[in-house]
Design a protein around this motif. Structure first.
Motif, PDB file in Angstrom:
ATOM      1  N   ASP A  41      43.886  22.667  44.162  1.00 44.44           N
ATOM      2  CA  ASP A  41      44.442  23.785  43.399  1.00 44.44           C
ATOM      3  C   ASP A  41      43.590  25.047  43.559  1.00 44.44           C
ATOM      4  O   ASP A  41      44.119  26.152  43.708  1.00 44.44           O
ATOM      5  CB  ASP A  41      44.572  23.420  41.924  1.00 44.44           C
ATOM      6  CG  ASP A  41      45.605  22.330  41.685  1.00 44.44           C
ATOM      7  OD1 ASP A  41      46.431  22.073  42.585  1.00 44.44           O
ATOM      8  OD2 ASP A  41      45.581  21.726  40.584  1.00 44.44           O
ATOM      9  N   GLY A  44      44.270  26.558  46.880  1.00 45.35           N
ATOM     10  CA  GLY A  44      45.560  27.243  46.858  1.00 45.35           C
ATOM     11  C   GLY A  44      45.455  28.601  46.192  1.00 45.35           C
ATOM     12  O   GLY A  44      46.021  29.589  46.666  1.00 45.35           O
ATOM     13  N   ASP A  45      44.696  28.659  45.093  1.00 46.54           N
ATOM     14  CA  ASP A  45      44.477  29.944  44.412  1.00 46.54           C
ATOM     15  C   ASP A  45      43.738  30.919  45.320  1.00 46.54           C
ATOM     16  O   ASP A  45      44.083  32.099  45.397  1.00 46.54           O
ATOM     17  CB  ASP A  45      43.675  29.739  43.119  1.00 46.54           C
ATOM     18  CG  ASP A  45      44.441  28.979  42.053  1.00 46.54           C
ATOM     19  OD1 ASP A  45      45.686  28.871  42.171  1.00 46.54           O
ATOM     20  OD2 ASP A  45      43.795  28.488  41.101  1.00 46.54           O
ATOM     21  N   GLN A  47      43.699  30.911  48.574  1.00 51.96           N
ATOM     22  CA  GLN A  47      44.585  31.315  49.657  1.00 51.96           C
ATOM     23  C   GLN A  47      45.534  32.434  49.199  1.00 51.96           C
ATOM     24  O   GLN A  47      45.690  33.445  49.886  1.00 51.96           O
ATOM     25  CB  GLN A  47      45.383  30.118  50.156  1.00 51.96           C
ATOM     26  CG  GLN A  47      46.254  30.445  51.347  1.00 51.96           C
ATOM     27  CD  GLN A  47      47.024  29.239  51.854  1.00 51.96           C
ATOM     28  OE1 GLN A  47      47.325  28.332  51.093  1.00 51.96           O
ATOM     29  NE2 GLN A  47      47.341  29.246  53.130  1.00 51.96           N
ATOM     30  N   ARG A  48      46.137  32.257  48.032  1.00 48.43           N
ATOM     31  CA  ARG A  48      47.047  33.296  47.521  1.00 48.43           C
ATOM     32  C   ARG A  48      46.314  34.617  47.301  1.00 48.43           C
ATOM     33  O   ARG A  48      46.824  35.694  47.622  1.00 48.43           O
ATOM     34  CB  ARG A  48      47.714  32.824  46.233  1.00 48.43           C
ATOM     35  CG  ARG A  48      48.780  31.757  46.467  1.00 48.43           C
ATOM     36  CD  ARG A  48      49.525  31.408  45.190  1.00 48.43           C
ATOM     37  NE  ARG A  48      48.706  30.653  44.253  1.00 48.43           N
ATOM     38  CZ  ARG A  48      48.452  29.345  44.347  1.00 48.43           C
ATOM     39  NH1 ARG A  48      48.956  28.650  45.355  1.00 48.43           N
ATOM     40  NH2 ARG A  48      47.698  28.735  43.458  1.00 48.43           N
ATOM     41  N   ARG A  49      45.100  34.541  46.764  1.00 48.21           N
ATOM     42  CA  ARG A  49      44.332  35.760  46.505  1.00 48.21           C
ATOM     43  C   ARG A  49      43.972  36.460  47.806  1.00 48.21           C
ATOM     44  O   ARG A  49      44.062  37.687  47.907  1.00 48.21           O
ATOM     45  CB  ARG A  49      43.067  35.394  45.735  1.00 48.21           C
ATOM     46  CG  ARG A  49      42.113  36.553  45.593  1.00 48.21           C
ATOM     47  CD  ARG A  49      41.834  36.865  44.180  1.00 48.21           C
ATOM     48  NE  ARG A  49      41.016  38.043  44.087  1.00 48.21           N
ATOM     49  CZ  ARG A  49      39.941  38.135  43.355  1.00 48.21           C
ATOM     50  NH1 ARG A  49      39.563  37.119  42.627  1.00 48.21           N
ATOM     51  NH2 ARG A  49      39.266  39.240  43.306  1.00 48.21           N
ATOM     52  N   ILE A  51      45.544  36.329  50.686  1.00 52.28           N
ATOM     53  CA  ILE A  51      46.760  36.917  51.287  1.00 52.28           C
ATOM     54  C   ILE A  51      47.103  38.217  50.583  1.00 52.28           C
ATOM     55  O   ILE A  51      47.408  39.230  51.237  1.00 52.28           O
ATOM     56  CB  ILE A  51      47.929  35.913  51.216  1.00 52.28           C
ATOM     57  CG1 ILE A  51      47.681  34.761  52.198  1.00 52.28           C
ATOM     58  CG2 ILE A  51      49.260  36.602  51.513  1.00 52.28           C
ATOM     59  CD1 ILE A  51      48.654  33.605  52.066  1.00 52.28           C
ATOM     60  N   LEU A  52      47.037  38.215  49.256  1.00 49.90           N
ATOM     61  CA  LEU A  52      47.331  39.427  48.488  1.00 49.90           C
ATOM     62  C   LEU A  52      46.333  40.524  48.834  1.00 49.90           C
ATOM     63  O   LEU A  52      46.721  41.683  49.060  1.00 49.90           O
ATOM     64  CB  LEU A  52      47.311  39.123  46.988  1.00 49.90           C
ATOM     65  CG  LEU A  52      47.601  40.293  46.053  1.00 49.90           C
ATOM     66  CD1 LEU A  52      49.006  40.822  46.296  1.00 49.90           C
ATOM     67  CD2 LEU A  52      47.434  39.859  44.608  1.00 49.90           C
ATOM     68  N   GLU A  55      47.103  41.952  52.258  1.00 52.25           N
ATOM     69  CA  GLU A  55      48.272  42.848  52.219  1.00 52.25           C
ATOM     70  C   GLU A  55      47.903  44.199  51.625  1.00 52.25           C
ATOM     71  O   GLU A  55      48.321  45.248  52.138  1.00 52.25           O
ATOM     72  CB  GLU A  55      49.393  42.197  51.416  1.00 52.25           C
ATOM     73  CG  GLU A  55      50.022  41.013  52.118  1.00 52.25           C
ATOM     74  CD  GLU A  55      50.974  40.227  51.239  1.00 52.25           C
ATOM     75  OE1 GLU A  55      51.094  40.533  50.029  1.00 52.25           O
ATOM     76  OE2 GLU A  55      51.595  39.283  51.764  1.00 52.25           O
ATOM     77  N   ARG A  85      42.887  37.349  56.044  1.00 50.74           N
ATOM     78  CA  ARG A  85      43.958  36.437  56.467  1.00 50.74           C
ATOM     79  C   ARG A  85      43.384  35.168  57.094  1.00 50.74           C
ATOM     80  O   ARG A  85      43.917  34.075  56.895  1.00 50.74           O
ATOM     81  CB  ARG A  85      44.909  37.128  57.431  1.00 50.74           C
ATOM     82  CG  ARG A  85      45.773  38.170  56.759  1.00 50.74           C
ATOM     83  CD  ARG A  85      46.873  38.667  57.661  1.00 50.74           C
ATOM     84  NE  ARG A  85      47.487  39.864  57.116  1.00 50.74           N
ATOM     85  CZ  ARG A  85      48.376  39.882  56.133  1.00 50.74           C
ATOM     86  NH1 ARG A  85      48.750  38.751  55.582  1.00 50.74           N
ATOM     87  NH2 ARG A  85      48.882  41.015  55.694  1.00 50.74           N
ATOM     88  N   ALA A  88      42.311  32.991  54.335  1.00 44.74           N
ATOM     89  CA  ALA A  88      43.496  32.385  53.715  1.00 44.74           C
ATOM     90  C   ALA A  88      43.978  31.192  54.540  1.00 44.74           C
ATOM     91  O   ALA A  88      44.307  30.134  53.992  1.00 44.74           O
ATOM     92  CB  ALA A  88      44.606  33.426  53.571  1.00 44.74           C
ATOM     93  N   GLY A  92      43.850  27.205  53.349  1.00 42.83           N
ATOM     94  CA  GLY A  92      45.053  26.366  53.385  1.00 42.83           C
ATOM     95  C   GLY A  92      44.806  25.061  54.117  1.00 42.83           C
ATOM     96  O   GLY A  92      45.288  24.001  53.713  1.00 42.83           O
TER      97      GLY A  92
END
Length: 140
Positions: A41, A44-45, A47-49, A51-52, A55, A85, A88, A92
């Motif tokens: 988990d 996953g957090d 990875q999302r951070r 990617i954001l 971006e 990236r 990230a 993953g």
């Protein structure tokens, strides 16, 4: 400041001289699965951070291009976004590996229960009967 947390010693091999037992092994497998799922988990957090953040870095670089900011600074923003990236992607991959480890530990726990659960229940069904020491029934 880093969010790195010191490793837990909950899964460490016990230093006491207590013999291995059915319940101790089952409990350790449950703790291992729980720890692995927590790590999954967290990855996953992360990875999302990442990617954001990547971006947002790209958006800032685009805005800097429009504002005609020095190209070398814009290039550094794009490089940072690319590195985010990559983090990230790597997180993953770590999350996937941890997921596989958690499934393997859960399979081990299930197989252990299936093979030795009945023996454990039978041994504890009549507490007045003394059981042999571990290893007594081992065949060579």
């Amino acid at each position: 400041m880093s969010d790195i947390v010191p490793a837990s010693t909950e899964l460490a091999i016990p230093t006491d001289s207590a013999p291995p037992s059915f319940l101790r092994l089952a409990a350790r497998m449950v703790r291992l699965v729980t720890a692995a799922m927590g790590l999954r988990d967290s990855m996953g957090d992360l990875q999302r951070r990442m990617i954001l953040d990547a971006e947002r870095g790209e958006q800032r670089a685009d805005m800097c291009d429009v504002a005609e900011v020095e190209p070398r600074f814009t290039a550094k923003m794009r490089d940072a976004s690319l590195l985010l990236r990559e983090v990230a992607t790597a997180s993953g991959e770590v999350a996937q590996s941890v997921e596989e480890a958690a499934m393997a530990a859960d399979d081990l726990r299930s197989e252990h229960q299936a093979e030795y659960g009945g023996i454990h229940e039978a041994a504890n069904a009549n507490p007045g009967v003394r059981q042999a020491l571990p290893g007594f029934y081992r065949t060579r």
